[in-house]
Design a protein around this motif. Structure first.
Motif, PDB file in Angstrom:
ATOM      1  N   LEU A   1     -20.103 -16.390   8.885  1.00 29.73           N
ATOM      2  CA  LEU A   1     -19.823 -17.001   7.663  1.00 29.73           C
ATOM      3  C   LEU A   1     -18.854 -17.812   7.271  1.00 29.73           C
ATOM      4  CD1 LEU A   1     -20.651 -13.626   5.671  1.00 29.73           C
ATOM      5  CD2 LEU A   1     -22.283 -15.283   7.026  1.00 29.73           C
ATOM      6  N   VAL A   2     -19.096 -19.044   6.697  1.00 26.78           N
ATOM      7  CA  VAL A   2     -18.072 -20.053   6.461  1.00 26.78           C
ATOM      8  C   VAL A   2     -17.979 -20.242   5.068  1.00 26.78           C
ATOM      9  CG1 VAL A   2     -17.386 -22.436   7.159  1.00 26.78           C
ATOM     10  CG2 VAL A   2     -18.717 -21.187   8.612  1.00 26.78           C
ATOM     11  N   SER A   3     -16.610 -20.211   4.534  1.00 29.84           N
ATOM     12  CA  SER A   3     -16.274 -20.204   3.303  1.00 29.84           C
ATOM     13  C   SER A   3     -14.602 -20.299   3.176  1.00 29.84           C
ATOM     14  CB  SER A   3     -16.905 -19.550   2.153  1.00 29.84           C
ATOM     15  OG  SER A   3     -16.620 -19.661   0.912  1.00 29.84           O
ATOM     16  N   GLN A   4     -14.146 -20.643   1.874  1.00 31.86           N
ATOM     17  CA  GLN A   4     -12.943 -20.470   1.801  1.00 31.86           C
ATOM     18  C   GLN A   4     -12.538 -19.017   1.505  1.00 31.86           C
ATOM     19  OE1 GLN A   4     -14.559 -23.239   0.312  1.00 31.86           O
ATOM     20  NE2 GLN A   4     -13.379 -24.767   1.465  1.00 31.86           N
ATOM     21  N   GLY A   5     -11.078 -18.921   1.719  1.00 31.32           N
ATOM     22  CA  GLY A   5     -10.747 -17.494   2.019  1.00 31.32           C
ATOM     23  C   GLY A   5     -10.884 -16.717   0.888  1.00 31.32           C
ATOM     24  N   PHE A   6     -10.766 -17.294  -0.750  1.00 28.74           N
ATOM     25  CA  PHE A   6     -11.022 -16.399  -1.955  1.00 28.74           C
ATOM     26  C   PHE A   6     -12.528 -16.128  -1.917  1.00 28.74           C
ATOM     27  CE2 PHE A   6     -11.092 -21.015  -3.115  1.00 28.74           C
ATOM     28  CZ  PHE A   6     -12.396 -21.091  -3.466  1.00 28.74           C
ATOM     29  N   HIS A   7     -13.619 -16.633  -1.017  1.00 26.26           N
ATOM     30  CA  HIS A   7     -14.972 -16.362  -1.260  1.00 26.26           C
ATOM     31  C   HIS A   7     -15.483 -15.700  -0.204  1.00 26.26           C
ATOM     32  CE1 HIS A   7     -19.253 -17.707  -0.823  1.00 26.26           C
ATOM     33  NE2 HIS A   7     -19.122 -16.939  -1.894  1.00 26.26           N
ATOM     34  N   VAL A   8     -14.888 -15.693   0.980  1.00 24.83           N
ATOM     35  CA  VAL A   8     -15.545 -15.467   2.328  1.00 24.83           C
ATOM     36  C   VAL A   8     -15.456 -14.016   1.961  1.00 24.83           C
ATOM     37  CG1 VAL A   8     -13.554 -15.135   3.862  1.00 24.83           C
ATOM     38  CG2 VAL A   8     -15.701 -15.847   4.716  1.00 24.83           C
ATOM     39  N   ARG A   9     -14.645 -12.993   1.605  1.00 27.53           N
ATOM     40  CA  ARG A   9     -14.631 -11.638   1.478  1.00 27.53           C
ATOM     41  C   ARG A   9     -15.932 -10.976   0.844  1.00 27.53           C
ATOM     42  NH1 ARG A   9      -9.934  -9.296   3.051  1.00 27.53           N
ATOM     43  NH2 ARG A   9      -7.952 -10.901   2.955  1.00 27.53           N
ATOM     44  N   ARG A  10     -16.102 -11.820  -0.260  1.00 27.96           N
ATOM     45  CA  ARG A  10     -17.431 -11.393  -1.077  1.00 27.96           C
ATOM     46  C   ARG A  10     -18.797 -11.773  -0.155  1.00 27.96           C
ATOM     47  NH1 ARG A  10     -20.142 -14.326  -5.274  1.00 27.96           N
ATOM     48  NH2 ARG A  10     -18.331 -15.765  -5.619  1.00 27.96           N
ATOM     49  N   ALA A  11     -18.726 -12.876   0.395  1.00 27.66           N
ATOM     50  CA  ALA A  11     -19.804 -13.054   1.365  1.00 27.66           C
ATOM     51  C   ALA A  11     -20.219 -12.305   2.230  1.00 27.66           C
ATOM     52  CB  ALA A  11     -19.384 -14.488   1.952  1.00 27.66           C
ATOM     53  N   LEU A  12     -18.837 -11.804   2.907  1.00 23.52           N
ATOM     54  CA  LEU A  12     -18.862 -10.738   4.086  1.00 23.52           C
ATOM     55  C   LEU A  12     -19.703  -9.498   3.472  1.00 23.52           C
ATOM     56  CD1 LEU A  12     -15.527 -11.453   5.965  1.00 23.52           C
ATOM     57  CD2 LEU A  12     -17.849 -11.329   7.061  1.00 23.52           C
ATOM     58  N   ALA A  13     -19.206  -8.972   2.665  1.00 22.32           N
ATOM     59  CA  ALA A  13     -19.423  -7.670   2.025  1.00 22.32           C
ATOM     60  C   ALA A  13     -20.835  -7.812   1.554  1.00 22.32           C
ATOM     61  CB  ALA A  13     -18.638  -7.198   0.558  1.00 22.32           C
TER      62      ALA A  13
ATOM     63  N   ALA B   1     -24.239  -5.896   3.315  1.00 16.85           N
ATOM     64  CA  ALA B   1     -25.247  -5.139   2.520  1.00 16.85           C
ATOM     65  C   ALA B   1     -26.466  -5.409   2.592  1.00 16.85           C
ATOM     66  CB  ALA B   1     -24.717  -4.997   0.903  1.00 16.85           C
ATOM     67  N   ALA B   2     -26.776  -6.940   2.953  1.00 17.21           N
ATOM     68  CA  ALA B   2     -28.122  -7.252   3.314  1.00 17.21           C
ATOM     69  C   ALA B   2     -28.560  -6.950   4.709  1.00 17.21           C
ATOM     70  CB  ALA B   2     -28.205  -8.641   3.165  1.00 17.21           C
ATOM     71  N   GLY B   3     -27.590  -6.379   5.623  1.00 18.61           N
ATOM     72  CA  GLY B   3     -28.164  -5.999   7.063  1.00 18.61           C
ATOM     73  C   GLY B   3     -27.544  -7.008   7.970  1.00 18.61           C
ATOM     74  N   ILE B   4     -26.629  -7.789   7.637  1.00 14.19           N
ATOM     75  CA  ILE B   4     -26.272  -8.790   8.650  1.00 14.19           C
ATOM     76  C   ILE B   4     -24.644  -8.640   9.355  1.00 14.19           C
ATOM     77  CG2 ILE B   4     -25.549 -11.260   8.955  1.00 14.19           C
ATOM     78  CD1 ILE B   4     -27.640 -11.934   6.686  1.00 14.19           C
ATOM     79  N   ASP B   5     -24.648  -8.592  10.659  1.00 15.08           N
ATOM     80  CA  ASP B   5     -23.632  -8.128  11.277  1.00 15.08           C
ATOM     81  C   ASP B   5     -22.732  -9.460  11.231  1.00 15.08           C
ATOM     82  OD1 ASP B   5     -21.355  -7.406  12.750  1.00 15.08           O
ATOM     83  OD2 ASP B   5     -22.743  -7.319  14.589  1.00 15.08           O
ATOM     84  N   ALA B   6     -21.820  -9.450  10.270  1.00 15.03           N
ATOM     85  CA  ALA B   6     -21.159 -10.901   9.954  1.00 15.03           C
ATOM     86  C   ALA B   6     -19.746 -10.983  10.291  1.00 15.03           C
ATOM     87  CB  ALA B   6     -21.249 -11.435   8.497  1.00 15.03           C
ATOM     88  N   TYR B   7     -18.994 -11.775  10.679  1.00 15.20           N
ATOM     89  CA  TYR B   7     -17.668 -12.255  10.802  1.00 15.20           C
ATOM     90  C   TYR B   7     -17.564 -13.523   9.756  1.00 15.20           C
ATOM     91  CZ  TYR B   7     -17.008  -8.819  14.627  1.00 15.20           C
ATOM     92  OH  TYR B   7     -16.939  -7.615  15.207  1.00 15.20           O
ATOM     93  N   GLY B   8     -16.465 -13.549   9.326  1.00 13.53           N
ATOM     94  CA  GLY B   8     -15.950 -14.710   8.390  1.00 13.53           C
ATOM     95  C   GLY B   8     -14.944 -15.756   8.920  1.00 13.53           C
ATOM     96  N   VAL B   9     -15.129 -16.975   8.752  1.00 15.11           N
ATOM     97  CA  VAL B   9     -14.310 -17.951   8.907  1.00 15.11           C
ATOM     98  C   VAL B   9     -13.694 -18.501   7.637  1.00 15.11           C
ATOM     99  CG1 VAL B   9     -13.588 -20.061   9.452  1.00 15.11           C
ATOM    100  CG2 VAL B   9     -15.047 -18.887  10.931  1.00 15.11           C
TER     101      VAL B   9
END
Length: 212
Positions: free
Chosen positions: A131-143, A147-155
């Motif tokens: 997942l690609v986003s700014q630091g202030f948003h990427v945590r929410r995207a990861l969580a 929850a949606a069932g995606i094994d994700a890492y964030g940049v």
């Protein structure tokens, strides 16, 4: 006084949950684990072109693709009006910088982060992603993607700490509450639609597409 303290503590609990649950999944472009798909979240347009924050996300996605850390890119954003089309602007930006069009898939109904994550899994069949986003948003995207069932890492894309950055960080405190509810109840996105095979085709090197 005690009531006010309690309200503050409860308000900060979702943000604390986001931080604790995602710390070990945030990386840089250089060290993020590889995944089949990179997901780039919309961040606004200026006169039809990606805003600076969105452009920085897309630049990071270009690097991920060039470095072989992802093989396809899902660009997800808002196309709720005829005169506002984030995914097509994102696609054009990526193609101009060398990402093959056939490796890009557009999600035109990524109206918020939960919708983007839920649709990535349920409509486009994404199981593992960067997942690609700014630091202030990427945590929410990861969580939410988790929850949606995606094994994700964030940049976490670096940004100067300007007024936009501080506004984004403040907004995330409020958005964390909605994220907690979305993760708990997993509502349907605003628009679900039929299953799309664009990611499958992009990973196979054939022509990709998006859903409108």
């Amino acid at each position: 006084m005690q009531g006010g303290v309690l309200v503050c503590v409860l308000a900060l609990l979702p943000a604390t949950w986001l931080r604790l649950s995602t710390d070990d999944r945030i990386h840089t472009v250089a060290d993020v684990p590889s995944a089949p798909v990179g997901v780039v979240f919309g961040a606004g347009l200026w006169n039809g072109e990606p805003s600076p924050y969105l452009a920085h996300r897309l630049d990071a996605a270009v690097r991920l693709y060039r470095d072989g850390r992802v093989r396809a890119l899902l660009v997800t954003g808002d196309n709720s009006r005829h005169d506002y089309d984030e995914p097509d602007a994102m696609r054009a930006y990526l193609v101009k910088r060398g990402v093959p069009d056939r490796r890009i898939v557009s999600d035109f109904a990524g109206f918020d982060t939960w919708d983007s994550c839920s649709r990535a899994r349920r409509v486009f069949g994404v199981h593992k992603a960067v997942l690609v986003s700014q630091g202030f948003h990427v945590r929410r995207a990861l969580a939410l993607c988790g929850a949606a069932g995606i094994d994700a890492y964030g940049v976490a894309v670096d940004e100067p700490h300007d007024m936009t950055w501080y506004f984004g960080g403040t907004r995330e405190v409020v958005a964390a509450g909605k994220a907690a509810l979305d993760a708990a109840f997993e509502p349907d996105p605003h628009f679900l639609g039929p299953r799309e095979r664009g990611i499958e085709r992009a990973l196979a090197g054939r022509g990709a597409s998006g859903s409108r």
